[in-house]
Write a protein that holds these residues in place. Structure first.
Motif, PDB file in Angstrom:
ATOM      1  N   TYR A 152       0.351  -0.846   0.105  1.00 37.36           N
ATOM      2  CA  TYR A 152      -0.265  -0.612   0.364  1.00 37.36           C
ATOM      3  C   TYR A 152       0.581   1.707  -0.387  1.00 37.36           C
ATOM      4  N   TRP A 153       0.119   2.326  -0.659  1.00 40.23           N
ATOM      5  CA  TRP A 153       1.190   3.457  -0.536  1.00 40.23           C
ATOM      6  C   TRP A 153       1.632   4.044   1.506  1.00 40.23           C
ATOM      7  N   MET A 189       4.860   1.872  -7.930  1.00 40.86           N
ATOM      8  CA  MET A 189       3.999   3.362  -8.509  1.00 40.86           C
ATOM      9  C   MET A 189       4.788   4.356  -7.539  1.00 40.86           C
ATOM     10  N   MET A 191       4.263   8.678  -6.800  1.00 40.74           N
ATOM     11  CA  MET A 191       3.476  10.220  -7.312  1.00 40.74           C
ATOM     12  C   MET A 191       4.628  10.463  -7.348  1.00 40.74           C
ATOM     13  N   PRO A 224      -6.953   8.110   2.875  1.00 35.69           N
ATOM     14  CA  PRO A 224      -7.545   8.559   1.908  1.00 35.69           C
ATOM     15  C   PRO A 224      -7.173  10.122   1.749  1.00 35.69           C
ATOM     16  N   LEU A 227      -4.429  11.204   0.465  1.00 43.68           N
ATOM     17  CA  LEU A 227      -3.309   9.989  -0.573  1.00 43.68           C
ATOM     18  C   LEU A 227      -4.406  10.832  -2.249  1.00 43.68           C
ATOM     19  N   THR A 228      -5.505  11.043  -2.325  1.00 42.07           N
ATOM     20  CA  THR A 228      -6.215  11.496  -3.018  1.00 42.07           C
ATOM     21  C   THR A 228      -5.689  13.143  -3.388  1.00 42.07           C
ATOM     22  N   ALA A 231      -2.256  12.137  -5.588  1.00 36.17           N
ATOM     23  CA  ALA A 231      -2.262  11.774  -6.828  1.00 36.17           C
ATOM     24  C   ALA A 231      -3.198  12.969  -7.778  1.00 36.17           C
ATOM     25  N   ASP A 232      -4.351  13.425  -7.188  1.00 39.21           N
ATOM     26  CA  ASP A 232      -4.847  14.274  -7.678  1.00 39.21           C
ATOM     27  C   ASP A 232      -3.850  14.815  -8.276  1.00 39.21           C
ATOM     28  N   ILE A 236      -0.152   9.984 -10.979  1.00 40.43           N
ATOM     29  CA  ILE A 236       1.127   8.521 -10.372  1.00 40.43           C
ATOM     30  C   ILE A 236       1.877   7.913 -11.671  1.00 40.43           C
ATOM     31  N   GLY A 256       3.849   2.679  -4.626  1.00 40.04           N
ATOM     32  CA  GLY A 256       3.458   2.025  -3.939  1.00 40.04           C
ATOM     33  C   GLY A 256       3.667   1.116  -4.695  1.00 40.04           C
TER      34      GLY A 256
ATOM     35  N   PHE B 146      -7.830   2.259  -3.292  1.00 34.68           N
ATOM     36  CA  PHE B 146      -7.767   1.989  -2.020  1.00 34.68           C
ATOM     37  C   PHE B 146      -7.905   0.929  -1.980  1.00 34.68           C
ATOM     38  N   PRO B 263      -6.476   6.030  -5.744  1.00 36.91           N
ATOM     39  CA  PRO B 263      -7.853   6.168  -5.073  1.00 36.91           C
ATOM     40  C   PRO B 263      -8.710   6.487  -5.844  1.00 36.91           C
ATOM     41  N   TYR B 264      -8.823   5.651  -7.094  1.00 34.15           N
ATOM     42  CA  TYR B 264      -9.044   6.389  -7.744  1.00 34.15           C
ATOM     43  C   TYR B 264     -10.513   4.220  -7.965  1.00 34.15           C
TER      44      TYR B 264
END
Lengths: 303, 303
Positions: A152-153, A189, A191, A224, A227-228, A231-232, A236, A256, B146, B263-264
């Motif tokens: 996980y991230w 991956m 960001m 979350p 992370l959103t 990522a936005d 990624i 992650g 997630f 997140p998507y």
């Protein structure tokens, strides 16, 4: 040149608080990612700038095909050694009992000890961190095919700060690909640019947390919403490339990997270099430091 | 034109045996993948040829942005409906109790019923299968971010043959993307060309197997050696594309997907069309057919 204390006393204020509050937070990083210059070599200014912007840098063909063959053979030898499998430094897959990682591999294997000292490797780490460096952690990861688990991230620095007492984000990791990395075999991956933001996590670190966390991260997990946002903002990147590619990435990159249902393993050697001006003290958010095979307490520089 | 029986009696020989032996096997497919021609429209001969070669075809912007908005709103409405959540046709995530899939969605939702009848959708299915078609299965998949789970490699036809009594591989699925598909959010992976090989699996189907298998496939799972042969021969395509892309893929494609830590979400509508000349009989390798919301027994053609 360094502005921070490097002995076991911690400064009274912590610029990177985590696992202390009940709300997560996004904090600005207070430290540079790149400390050296092109004059220090071997990386060009363009490569250093790219590392500074994205938080990572891929060196194509960092090692030769002949060297790769040696590392792979060593990987097989280590996985087949029953004494090593029973060693506490070896982590096995939850589901299959297959070897997932072997820690402190530069002390277990002369082949990987030599890799650590290689100027192509340690030279880049010294240049990025602008100082002599020591090995905070090393391991080989087998990441088998047909269902190897995800990761996980997380930011490595968040863990090293909280659990190992690493004062500031002045460490860099090398992940040397021993197999080809595709989008479909659980590649890393990242960001890109996320290393400039520190995600302060919620939750307290329980005693002896490290062993579970090496299999699956739960405490120190970014929330979350954070992370959103990251990522936005950053997107990624899938870190792909042929075996022999060396990925250098900053200790605070949000990264992650997905699981790997493909038939192709994704094995790598992972070496964490920390600046000798950033040696670890007492953990910032854990009852006691993790074992030394996970977070070194011997700060002898790589020569 | 069809050479096979389509009533409930099965032919005495089974060209696609599975879950009967103790050894897996790779068998040649005995049936075409494309039954129609460009003259039948709407697909061009080039598109049909590509489908024949790779086993799949992506129709860009199969639906409009306005329609997408309607489908997404319907997705939200269905997920928020407590009665639907308790319906046996709804499958929830193992870990989080979130809605993972809703089956027979073309009977639950008029919005999706209309999509099934849309000439852009059913027209392509009729053309590929060269006959009238009926809906063997429909569902919406939410695939949350997630940590949404993976789906291991499988051929849908293997399951439909074994458990639903589908005689031959003359069915095509549409997966209409309701969110963007990236390499990093658990997109579908297909081994292109694998649809021409049938992997005969080992193991026996237990009674009531279907409910577990909808969450995580275990019986009818291709063996590692067969998967390695197919992946080495065909490679692995990541099926990415913006929301609104319609992926048509043959029922015997070897496919799967990684988990989704991004997140998507990766939501889609999934509709399986079967030829009316290929209606299901007794299961070929299961004690009894699965419930009709998973494998239809009403063969009324889509009009």
């Amino acid at each position: 040149m360094t502005l921070i204390t490097t002995d076991f006393e911690q400064p009274t204020t912590d610029d990177y608080p985590t696992r202390k509050g009940t709300e997560p937070a996004l904090l600005y990083r207070r430290d540079p990612a790149v400390w050296g210059t092109a004059a220090d070599g071997p990386m060009s200014q363009e490569e250093l700038d790219s590392f500074d912007t994205k938080g990572y840098y891929q060196a194509e063909a960092l090692v030769t095909a002949e060297e790769l063959a040696i590392y792979r053979a060593e990987l097989d030898r280590l996985a087949g050694d029953e004494a090593i499998k029973r060693d506490e430094r070896t982590i096995v897959e939850r589901s299959s009992d297959e070897v997932r990682s072997i820690f402190e591999v530069h002390k277990i294997s002369e082949v990987f000890a030599k890799l650590v000292r290689d100027p192509r490797v340690v030279g880049r780490a010294r240049q990025i961190l602008g100082s002599d460096v020591y090995v905070h952690q090393s391991r080989v990861n087998y990441k088998p095919g047909f269902g190897g688990g995800d990761f996980y991230w997380h930011s490595d620095f968040e863990t090293w700060h909280a659990e190992d007492g690493m004062p500031r984000p002045r460490a860099v990791s090398l992940s040397l690909a021993l197999t080809d990395n595709h989008p479909y075999n659980g590649c890393l991956m990242i960001m890109p640019g996320s290393h400039k933001t520190y995600v302060s996590c919620v939750g307290e670190t329980p005693e002896g947390h490290y062993r579970d966390s090496l299999k699956k991260q739960e405490i120190g997990t970014p929330d979350p919403s954070s992370l959103t946002i990251l990522a936005d903002k950053h997107g990624i990147d899938m870190i792909t490339g042929p075996a022999g590619t060396g990925l250098f990435f900053d200790c605070n990159c949000m990264h992650g990997s997905s699981g790997n249902i493909s038939p192709y393993p994704r094995s790598n050697v992972f070496i964490v270099f920390n600046s000798v001006d950033n040696t670890c003290g007492e953990p910032f958010a854990a009852p006691s430091p993790r074992p030394t095979f996970v977070g070194a307490r011997d700060f002898t520089p790589v020569i």
